[in-house]
Design a protein around this motif. Structure first.
Motif, short mmCIF file in Angstrom:
data_model
loop_
_atom_site.label_atom_id
_atom_site.label_comp_id
_atom_site.label_asym_id
_atom_site.label_seq_id
_atom_site.Cartn_x
_atom_site.Cartn_y
_atom_site.Cartn_z
N TRP A 510 76.14 46.83 44.85
CA TRP A 510 76.21 45.38 44.62
C TRP A 510 76.49 45.07 43.15
O TRP A 510 77.22 44.13 42.85
CB TRP A 510 74.92 44.70 45.07
N SER A 534 72.81 41.03 50.56
CA SER A 534 71.98 40.72 49.39
C SER A 534 71.44 39.29 49.48
O SER A 534 72.10 38.39 50.02
CB SER A 534 72.79 40.89 48.11
N GLY A 571 68.17 40.82 44.19
CA GLY A 571 68.65 40.81 45.58
C GLY A 571 67.70 41.42 46.58
O GLY A 571 67.88 41.25 47.78
N LEU A 573 67.22 44.63 47.59
CA LEU A 573 68.04 45.44 48.49
C LEU A 573 67.35 46.74 48.85
O LEU A 573 66.61 47.30 48.04
CB LEU A 573 69.37 45.79 47.81
#
Length: 583
Positions: A510, A534, A571, A573
């Motif tokens: 990302w 995300s 995010g 993740l």
């Protein structure tokens, strides 16, 4: 020519005129036609085909043939030999839909010829025809001949090596063939690490020679010193250019690639496998299920083989001894897959062939083979009728795989046609010619598979439908980046999309994607696995682009990504999303 012993002959069974004509002319043509059926009618499908074709395509497009790549990363799970063959086939033909499958097809045809020639030399032409037919009817052989995986090419190379070695050991001495066998085993090893297995045939042969020291044949000679150097020479087809690159370059990525491939993906993968764990007896299940209908004959073959082993017939000692060593070798590893033992099958077909004429006269054998044809026909009939009439199972499967329900009746029609044809064959040939019914039904099965089932499923199994939908949505002038992607998705992009790593953790993907998007957010889009999405993305602007291969995909414009949020690591993740394992 000096032979080891005066080989005892098997009892001869006089064939009927119809059977002789069919086995000499019609059946070989039927075998070739059924294996060819469907060539060029589909695209690469998971799990293995897309990654090999992706690497081969990048070789052709970049001119970088030494090190295969999966997108932007080096692909270190397999040596590049198979991908070289695919890339070279494409350079010759200019069509990927043919080039990606042709190596497996040619390897299958080569294997059938080698089996025929070896059985002819060890016994006679009639036995050779039975060897070819016995190999062809086994389900796993036909399936792998029609798949673009390394294993069929590996089988071609191991069978070539075994063919040369056995001609030297049993029909020789012929030191040129010994050299060819050793070299082919080396090339097989840099195609897939177990290519050395044909050399294990030296062990049962040595045991037989120890018990029969007075037998003349491939005994002492300076040529034995060729085995190791020529085996090494075969491996140098790839290891030599890799070694030169390692000496000339100090790139850490190249060093890591070599270390993973030469050590982790060979010794560690065998001794301490990290996936595909199965019990010791797993391959007995594979033989029972995937070597049908050949496995149905084992209750008759095993006692007959044992009697010939007790007589000390070196042909059976070497063929069966080698197959047993291969089985034990793979069974000892904790990691097992059904394709690993496929190299055994040609040798067992040769060992079974002299017995088949006699076995096919037995009522029990004929009944078992005819029952196999009828069961295949019944299963196809039930599946075909269910698909044509909107059966719940067929619709549930289609929905699970994101397959258009309109395709289900089409596949049902092919299944129904196969079922009716197989049933008609069983009715016409009946128990008396059950062997011919099996061969004909197998050919029909692979024609149905190649011409009907796989082309119908291709838009969904290859992900081409999802990627075509993506192309239409973003437009011809847009650029596409991919996060959490699978090989078939990247393969279906033209020009090839930008990726941010395959094994790289998602948060790192990302961050790279955010930097890429920031350069031109109005023209750049991201194709993202649903599970990898995300929190830095505006959900209102995310497009549900569809599913393929049990994965759901999202599409978002670059302007929907908050690059500052990604850079700040907000995010939340997961570190990675599970990817399909290599075989």
């Amino acid at each position: 020519m000096i032979r080891c012993p005066p080989f005892p002959s098997e009892p001869r069974v006089r064939p009927s005129r119809l059977h002789a004509i069919a086995s000499r002319f019609l059946l070989p043509a039927l075998i070739v036609a059924s294996l060819l059926a469907g060539l060029g009618l589909r695209q690469p499908s998971p799990p293995d085909e897309p990654r090999f074709v992706l690497a081969a395509r990048q070789m052709v497009e970049t001119g970088q043939w030494l090190l295969p790549h999966r997108g932007s990363e080096l692909y270190a799970e397999k040596p590049p030999t198979f991908m070289w063959i695919q890339a070279a086939t494409y350079r010759l033909l200019g069509d990927w839909e043919i080039a990606f499958l042709l190596p497996s097809l040619l390897a299958a045809l080569l294997t059938l010829w080698l089996v025929w020639d070896l059985a002819r030399r060890l016994w006679n032409r009639r036995v050779a025809r039975y060897a070819v037919l016995g190999l062809f009817v086994c389900i796993q052989f036909g399936l792998m001949a029609k798949r673009a995986q390394i294993d069929m090419v590996l089988v071609g190379m191991t069978t070539l090596s075994l063919w040369a070695l056995l001609r030297h050991l049993l029909l020789g001495p012929d030191w040129k063939l010994l050299a060819l066998g050793a070299f082919a085993a080396g090339v097989g090893t840099v195609t897939k690490g177990v290519g050395f297995l044909p050399l294990l045939a030296l062990l049962p042969w040595a045991a037989w020679r120890w018990r029969h020291p007075d037998t003349r044949g491939a005994g002492r000679g300076w040529g034995w010193w060729l085995v190791l150097p020529l085996f090494v020479a075969g491996t140098l087809v790839w290891l030599a250019p890799l070694g030169i690159a390692l000496l000339r370059q100090s790139d850490p990525a190249l060093q890591s690639y070599a270390q993973e491939l030469l050590f982790k993906q060979t010794g560690t993968r065998y001794a301490n496998a990290w996936h595909h764990h199965q019990p010791f007896w797993y391959y007995l299940e594979v033989i029972a299920a995937q070597w049908l209908p050949g496995s149905l004959l084992l209750p008759w073959l095993l006692p007959a083989w044992w009697r010939r082993l007790r007589r000390g017939d070196p042909r059976y000692v070497v063929l069966l001894g080698w197959a047993l060593l291969v089985l034990l070798f793979f069974s000892a590893s904790p990691g097992k897959r059904e394709v690993y033992i496929l190299p055994m099958l040609p040798a067992l077909a040769v060992a079974a062939a002299p017995l088949l004429p006699g076995l096919l006269r037995r009522t029990g054998v004929r009944r078992a083979l005819l029952a196999y044809v009828l069961v295949l026909a019944a299963v196809a009939l039930m599946a075909g009728v269910g698909a044509l009439h909107g059966d719940g199972w067929a619709q549930r499967y289609a929905l699970k795989r994101a397959i258009d329900l309109a395709v289900v009746p089409r596949i049902g029609g092919w299944l129904l046609g196969f079922a009716l044809a197989a049933g008609l064959l069983a009715a016409l040939l009946r128990q008396r010619r059950a062997g011919l019914a099996v061969v004909s039904t197998t050919a029909l099965l692979w024609m149905m598979y190649g011409l009907g089932a796989m082309p119908a499923l291709d838009p969904y199994s290859s992900s081409s439908q999802v990627m075509e939908r993506t192309r239409r949505h973003i437009g011809a002038d847009a650029e596409l980046g991919m996060i959490g992607w699978r090989e078939q998705n990247l393969l279906q992009t033209r020009p090839q999309a930008t990726d941010f790593g395959f094994k790289r953790p998602l948060d790192a993907q990302w961050r790279l994607a955010a930097h890429w998007v920031a350069a031109d957010p109005a023209r750049r889009w991201l194709f993202v696995l649903d599970d990898a999405m995300s929190a830095c993305v505006d959900p209102a602007r995310v497009v549900d682009i569809g599913s393929a291969n049990r994965n759901h995909w999202r599409l978002l414009p670059g302007t929907a990504l908050d690059t500052a949020c990604v850079a700040a690591g907000q995010g939340h993740l997961p570190a990675a999303v599970a990817a399909p394992n290599d075989d």
